[in-house]
Design an enzyme around this catalytic site. Structure first.
Site, PDB file in Angstrom:
ATOM      1  N   SER A   1     -47.313  22.621  39.355  1.00  0.00           N
ATOM      2  CA  SER A   1     -48.577  22.358  40.242  1.00  0.00           C
ATOM      3  C   SER A   1     -49.685  23.657  39.319  1.00  0.00           C
ATOM      4  CB  SER A   1     -48.491  23.477  41.829  1.00  0.00           C
ATOM      5  OG  SER A   1     -49.730  24.353  42.102  1.00  0.00           O
TER       6      SER A   1
ATOM      7  N   GLU B   1     -42.688  10.035  44.235  1.00  0.00           N
ATOM      8  CA  GLU B   1     -42.863  10.101  45.565  1.00  0.00           C
ATOM      9  C   GLU B   1     -44.152   9.218  45.285  1.00  0.00           C
ATOM     10  OE1 GLU B   1     -44.527  13.870  47.121  1.00  0.00           O
ATOM     11  OE2 GLU B   1     -44.075  14.193  44.554  1.00  0.00           O
TER      12      GLU B   1
ATOM     13  N   LYS C   1     -43.236  25.619  42.072  1.00  0.00           N
ATOM     14  CA  LYS C   1     -43.801  24.120  42.118  1.00  0.00           C
ATOM     15  C   LYS C   1     -43.292  23.380  41.023  1.00  0.00           C
ATOM     16  CE  LYS C   1     -44.744  22.286  45.518  1.00  0.00           C
ATOM     17  NZ  LYS C   1     -45.939  22.041  46.146  1.00  0.00           N
TER      18      LYS C   1
ATOM     19  N   GLN D   1     -56.579 -19.495  42.991  1.00  0.00           N
ATOM     20  CA  GLN D   1     -56.616 -18.993  42.123  1.00  0.00           C
ATOM     21  C   GLN D   1     -56.348 -16.831  42.696  1.00  0.00           C
ATOM     22  OE1 GLN D   1     -59.933 -20.315  39.214  1.00  0.00           O
ATOM     23  NE2 GLN D   1     -60.665 -18.133  39.817  1.00  0.00           N
TER      24      GLN D   1
ATOM     25  N   THR E   1     -26.554   9.708  59.882  1.00  0.00           N
ATOM     26  CA  THR E   1     -27.307   9.225  60.501  1.00  0.00           C
ATOM     27  C   THR E   1     -28.405  10.097  60.988  1.00  0.00           C
ATOM     28  OG1 THR E   1     -25.781   9.340  62.340  1.00  0.00           O
ATOM     29  CG2 THR E   1     -25.405   8.175  60.873  1.00  0.00           C
ATOM     30  N   HIS E   2     -29.586   9.185  61.818  1.00  0.00           N
ATOM     31  CA  HIS E   2     -30.621   9.746  62.532  1.00  0.00           C
ATOM     32  C   HIS E   2     -30.962  11.297  61.448  1.00  0.00           C
ATOM     33  CE1 HIS E   2     -29.663   7.882  65.643  1.00  0.00           C
ATOM     34  NE2 HIS E   2     -28.236   7.460  65.094  1.00  0.00           N
TER      35      HIS E   2
HETATM   36  N1  ARG Z   1     -57.852 -21.494  36.821  1.00  0.00           N
HETATM   37  C1  ARG Z   1     -57.867 -22.228  38.516  1.00  0.00           C
HETATM   38  C2  ARG Z   1     -56.625 -21.535  38.633  1.00  0.00           C
HETATM   39  O1  ARG Z   1     -56.299 -20.285  38.935  1.00  0.00           O
HETATM   40  C3  ARG Z   1     -57.107 -23.354  37.308  1.00  0.00           C
HETATM   41  C4  ARG Z   1     -57.106 -24.418  38.214  1.00  0.00           C
HETATM   42  C5  ARG Z   1     -58.792 -25.377  38.674  1.00  0.00           C
HETATM   43  N2  ARG Z   1     -58.170 -26.548  39.090  1.00  0.00           N
HETATM   44  C6  ARG Z   1     -58.968 -26.812  39.623  1.00  0.00           C
HETATM   45  N3  ARG Z   1     -59.025 -28.385  40.304  1.00  0.00           N
HETATM   46  N4  ARG Z   1     -60.136 -26.224  39.683  1.00  0.00           N
HETATM   47  O2  ARG Z   1     -56.272 -21.855  40.115  1.00  0.00           O
END
Ligand code: ARG
Length: 464
Positions: A283, A296, A289, A328, A161-162
């Site tokens: 390394s 990581e 190393k 989108q 712990t810690h």
């Molecule tokens: N390429 C658009 C998106 O990924 C698809 C939907 C587009 N719809 C619209 N009414 N422009 O969201």
């Protein structure tokens, strides 16, 4: 026909000018949404079949659409499809190509649907597939880890712990702690999957449609539990992205904690484990190393995965009903996050599989830091019937003597201990060894090797 004209023809006659080049650039999602072409085609096929069944398109047109979509699917898989940014996204690219392949019937596919429900459907199907893959990967990781836990059920190491030595535990127990975390991660994905499993298809632009479609039929065909109940919600919802990325973030956090422990354990100061060459690097300047780069990197991945969760939450926050183009922006970082989680899970599985525990070093470290002081206190409670608070005090005084003399507690003589509490007998030495300490931790969920072994075996049986 130029691409630009093609784009405008999608909107019909109202747009006289081609879009500005910058408009095309900011608007296009085809560079990344082509990743769910399989889902787009599956959705279109289900939709066309339903349109036919409901008498909205002819059997002949439905068959043409279906075959045309198969052709396109093959073209894309073979890398022969010409994706056009002017056609904005995967939906319009496929529809435009369908017109080239089958002619006029292609125009009937989009009856009773819109890109709004289409994109919600495609992305949901895609996420659902990825979630299934992640669930499988997590199970595999749990299995590898449980196997190692069984192997190392009685390897004593310090519990911390810690990051200070606290009490001896076993390495198997420590590994099983991660199996528990991953079991929760898995159930979070399973839970998200259940909730997302309703179909947006047929919600159309936002209001539903006047065509007599059968949303239950398409939902069933696409493996959903049913259609989403509200058309507005169906196109506006991206909870399934947020929930998936939340589950992904927590999983990534768990992976990073173990990765960090591996980094620590593999230092020359700790030397608890040896990592395989397969997951280490050398390394360029220091020949001695061995760097735990994979660990990581897994430790670093939550940066982008949590970043993706933050991004989608900020995109969705404050968006009015229903669809807006902001949405989108739900894709690229999500793809990146899921790709990197997938990679992290795979690499972690490989690293664990390859790991060698260095028993003597672990055990020696387990005996440092007065790690069995609690055992001494517990003995006083059990045998001398002392209240625990008093026993804690006695033990503290004995530890102080050991510390002053630079000895472990079990290196003190009985006489030295008796200067603090005369009733202590030489029985005390039985509980001061780290082996006996872990053996005594038999309470439910405790680190006793027999329990660890059983627990590892139970996991292995459950994961079969
Ligand atoms: N390429 C658009 C998106 O990924 C698809 C939907 C587009 N719809 C619209 N009414 N422009 O969201």
């Amino acid at each position: 026909m130029s691409d630009k004209k093609a784009a405008n023809q999608m909107w019909g006659g109202r747009f006289a000018d081609a879009p500005d080049a910058l408009m095309e650039k900011i608007n296009a999602s085809i560079g990344y949404d082509q990743r769910f072409y399989t889902q787009d085609i599956a959705g279109s096929k289900a939709h066309a079949k339903m349109l036919e069944k409901c008498g909205i398109i002819t059997a002949d047109d439905a068959a043409k659409i279906d075959q045309g979509l198969d052709t396109i699917s093959r073209e894309i898989a073979a890398g022969e499809f010409d994706f056009k940014p002017a056609l904005e996204d995967i939906h319009m690219n496929i529809e435009a190509r369908l017109k080239e392949v089958i002619g006029e019937a292609a125009g009937r596919l989009h009856t009773g649907r819109s890109r709004n429900d289409q994109v919600a459907l495609d992305f949901k199907l895609y996420i659902r597939d990825r979630v299934d893959g992640l669930i499988e990967q997590i199970s595999a990781l749990m299995e590898v880890t449980a196997k190692k836990a069984e192997l190392y059920a009685d390897y004593v190491m310090p519990g911390f712990t810690h990051l200070q030595v606290a009490q001896p535990v076993t390495f198997g127990h420590h590994l099983l702690a991660y199996v528990e975390m991953w079991a929760r991660d898995k159930s979070r994905f399973e839970d998200a999957r259940k909730r997302m499993n309703v179909s947006p298809l047929g919600a159309a632009a936002l209001a539903g449609t006047s065509f007599p479609i059968d949303r239950h039929m398409t939902a069933e065909a696409l493996g959903f539990d049913g259609p989403a109940a509200n058309s507005l919600d169906a196109v506006a919802d991206r909870d399934f992205v947020m929930e998936t990325l939340a589950a992904a973030s927590i999983t990534a956090i768990h992976l990073s904690r173990l990765a960090e422990e591996m980094v620590i354990w593999s230092t020359s100061q700790f030397s608890f484990i040896k990592m395989s060459d397969r997951f280490s690097t050398g390394s360029s300047i220091m020949p001695q190393k061995r760097n735990p780069d994979a660990a990581e990197l897994i430790r670093g991945k939550p940066g982008r995965i949590i970043g993706a969760l933050t991004a989608i939450m900020i995109v969705m926050k404050g968006l009015p009903m229903t669809y807006a183009k902001d949405m989108q922006e739900d894709k690229e970082m999500t793809f990146d996050a899921l790709d990197n989680l997938e990679l992290s899970l795979a690499a972690m599985g490989g690293m664990i599989d390859d790991i060698t525990a260095l028993r003597d070093n672990m055990e020696a470290a387990a005996a440092s830091g007065f790690s069995t002081a609690t055992d001494l206190a517990d003995w006083c409670v059990r045998v001398l019937n002392m209240p625990f608070r008093d026993a804690h005090h006695v033990t503290g005084s004995i530890v102080a003597i050991a510390e002053k003399k630079d000895l472990r507690i079990d290196e003190l003589t009985l006489a030295e201990m008796q200067t603090v509490e005369p009733r202590i007998t030489d029985e005390i030495f039985d509980v001061l060894s780290v082996q006996n300490s872990v053996k005594s931790r038999t309470s439910f969920g405790g680190t006793a090797p027999e329990l660890v072994k059983k627990s590892a075996q139970a996991w292995l049986a459950a994961l079969k």
